[in-house]
Design an enzyme around this catalytic site. Structure first.
Site, PDB file in Angstrom:
ATOM      1  NE  ARG A  56      -2.967   0.227   3.308  1.00  0.00           N
ATOM      2  CZ  ARG A  56      -2.236   0.500   4.415  1.00  0.00           C
ATOM      3  NH1 ARG A  56      -1.493   1.464   4.687  1.00  0.00           N
ATOM      4  NH2 ARG A  56      -2.422  -0.510   5.307  1.00  0.00           N
ATOM      5  CE1 TYR A 109     -17.408  11.315 -15.342  1.00  0.00           C
ATOM      6  CE2 TYR A 109     -16.852  11.727 -13.051  1.00  0.00           C
ATOM      7  CZ  TYR A 109     -17.371  10.822 -14.135  1.00  0.00           C
ATOM      8  OH  TYR A 109     -17.301   9.707 -14.015  1.00  0.00           O
ATOM      9  CG  ASP A 179     -10.921  16.064 -14.678  1.00  0.00           C
ATOM     10  OD1 ASP A 179     -10.375  15.561 -15.613  1.00  0.00           O
ATOM     11  OD2 ASP A 179     -12.038  15.502 -14.189  1.00  0.00           O
ATOM     12  CE  LYS A 204     -13.673   7.824 -17.703  1.00  0.00           C
ATOM     13  NZ  LYS A 204     -13.970   9.082 -17.140  1.00  0.00           N
TER      14      LYS A 204
HETATM   15  C1  LIG Z   1     -14.442   9.515 -16.034  1.00  0.00           C
HETATM   16  C2  LIG Z   1     -14.165  10.936 -15.199  1.00  0.00           C
HETATM   17  C3  LIG Z   1     -13.701  11.046 -14.087  1.00  0.00           C
HETATM   18  C4  LIG Z   1     -13.936  10.013 -12.861  1.00  0.00           C
HETATM   19  O1  LIG Z   1     -12.905   8.995 -12.990  1.00  0.00           O
HETATM   20  P1  LIG Z   1     -13.031   7.401 -12.626  1.00  0.00           P
HETATM   21  O2  LIG Z   1     -11.868   6.985 -13.100  1.00  0.00           O
HETATM   22  O3  LIG Z   1     -14.290   6.927 -13.331  1.00  0.00           O
HETATM   23  O4  LIG Z   1     -13.274   7.402 -11.240  1.00  0.00           O
HETATM   24  C5  LIG Z   1     -13.399  12.409 -13.674  1.00  0.00           C
HETATM   25  N1  LIG Z   1     -13.312  13.334 -14.357  1.00  0.00           N
HETATM   26  C6  LIG Z   1     -13.803  13.226 -15.733  1.00  0.00           C
HETATM   27  C7  LIG Z   1     -13.337  14.215 -16.740  1.00  0.00           C
HETATM   28  C8  LIG Z   1     -13.866  11.863 -16.189  1.00  0.00           C
HETATM   29  O5  LIG Z   1     -14.242  11.688 -17.644  1.00  0.00           O
END
Ligand SMILES: *Cc1c(COP(=O)(O)O)cnc(C)c1O
Length: 388
Positions: A56, A109, A179, A204
């Protein structure tokens, strides 16, 4: 300090963070191995054998991934979490206290919205249209602690001037978070534009193959990094070794994938713009898009996400979707395969209908994650579903 000795993005993506082990007796692995051991030996009580003690706290595969990601964001530190939202949660733990005020992009988001509203209680949040940076000036209060940016947003694909906003925030002692999931470090590096922290959902584009969940926080601020690292270790939402391994693998092809996502997105945006059944196309790569110039200034590309609005009703949008054969009807984004979704009934169904309308999410707005298939095949599929 991350290894930033290589200049080109692809060279760094392939080599940074994982040196070939050339020590005598080593196997000479070219690829960083997948280390699964949960614990590591000590030479004697009080003297660990190596820097590793427990999975961890630290793991060789995860460390290599973190070094590589930091190098690609031109940052000192990256910390890899079990999901994008786990990363966001740790950041909020690190910087926010009850009574703090957060300014966030209105087209945020949904998961981030839920964290700010439901998980963290006692925050004040103002959602504003940051594509006009004077909206930020109007929203700031004496207790504003954090500015939360996405650029581009989804599903409205809005863009803000990251450098201008980060500059304003800094003069007021407000931390700027970007983000960067949609453009990835290949097209956009927010720290260089003045942001303090970058958030990723590596689920993503970084993972890139729709088969791994992960998130990360990237910063060059040592104090903030130490806090994040400590929260990660104490709360435990670390990225697993296997997922770290897959993300390393994803990063190596990020540049070529992002180029192709973008080429295909531009072709599709051009096709849709010229189609009589399409009311509007939201893609900053189109020269007449209102954000075209800002993106050109602050990023090196426009990415692979676009939205468009069909003429007609919800029923028309559903009929269109039902005729698609190549685009899969699914949430998420950033994988090899093209996905389409209807935000009003899928990703954004939980958003209050009033808010949805105010943001511009109509019943016939469709969001597309353009994949890596042949653009001609994707366009043929759209043509068929549009009844051409
Ligand atoms: C998918 C997404 C998240 C969240 O991420 P997870 O890996 O699903 O927890 C946050 N911000 C954006 C822009 C996203 O597309």
């Amino acid at each position: 300090m991350a290894e930033n000795k290589y200049n080109g993005f692809s060279t760094r993506a392939i080599h940074a963070g994982e040196e070939t082990d050339r020590r005598a007796g080593s196997t000479g692995d070219v690829v960083v191995p997948l280390h699964l051991s949960t614990t590591f030996i000590w030479d004697e009580p009080g003297r660990a054998h190596s820097e590793f003690e427990y999975i961890r706290s630290s793991n060789p595969t995860r460390n290599a991934y973190e070094r590589k990601l930091a190098a690609l964001e031109d940052a000192k530190y990256a910390v890899a979490f079990a999901s994008g939202l786990a990363a966001e949660n740790a950041l909020m733990q690190a910087v926010l206290r009850p009574g703090d005020h957060v300014v966030a992009f209105d087209d945020l988001y949904g998961g981030t919205r839920r964290l700010l509203e439901e998980v963290f209680q006692g925050l004040e949040v103002s959602y504003v249209d940051l594509s006009d940076d004077e909206e930020f000036d109007r929203a700031v209060k004496p207790n504003t602690r954090l500015l939360w940016i996405e650029s581009p947003t989804n599903p409205m694909i809005k863009v803000c001037d990251i450098a201008a906003l980060a500059r304003k925030a800094r003069t007021k002692g407000i931390l700027t978070v970007v983000d960067n999931t949609f453009l990835s470090p290949y097209f956009q590096r927010p720290l260089a534009l003045g942001a303090d922290v970058v958030v990723h959902s590596s689920t993503k584009y970084i993972g890139g193959h729709s088969d791994v969940l992960g998130g990360a926080l990237v910063t060059s601020d040592e104090g903030l990094h130490e806090k994040i690292r400590s929260i990660q270790n104490n709360a435990g939402a670390v990225l697993s070794p296997f997922d770290s391994y897959l993300n390393i693998r994803g990063l190596k092809t990020l540049a070529v994938r992002m180029e192709r996502h973008q080429q295909n997105a531009l072709r599709i945006a051009q096709f849709l713009s010229a189609h009589p059944r399409v009311a509007r196309v939201l893609y900053p790569g189109l020269p007449d898009n209102p954000y075209h110039q800002v993106v050109k200034r602050q990023a090196t590309g426009f990415g692979g996400m676009l939205s468009f609005e069909l003429e007609g009703s919800l029923e028309d949008a559903k009929a269109f979707i039902s005729h698609l054969r190549l685009f899969s009807l699914a949430e998420s984004l950033g994988g090899m395969e093209s996905l389409i979704e209807l935000p009003s009934l899928m990703t954004h169904v939980g958003v209050d209908p009033e808010v949805r309308r105010a943001i511009g999410i109509s019943d016939t707005l469709l969001r597309v994650s353009v994949g890596l298939e042949d653009a001609d095949d994707l366009i043929d599929d759209l043509k068929y579903a549009l009844g051409d």
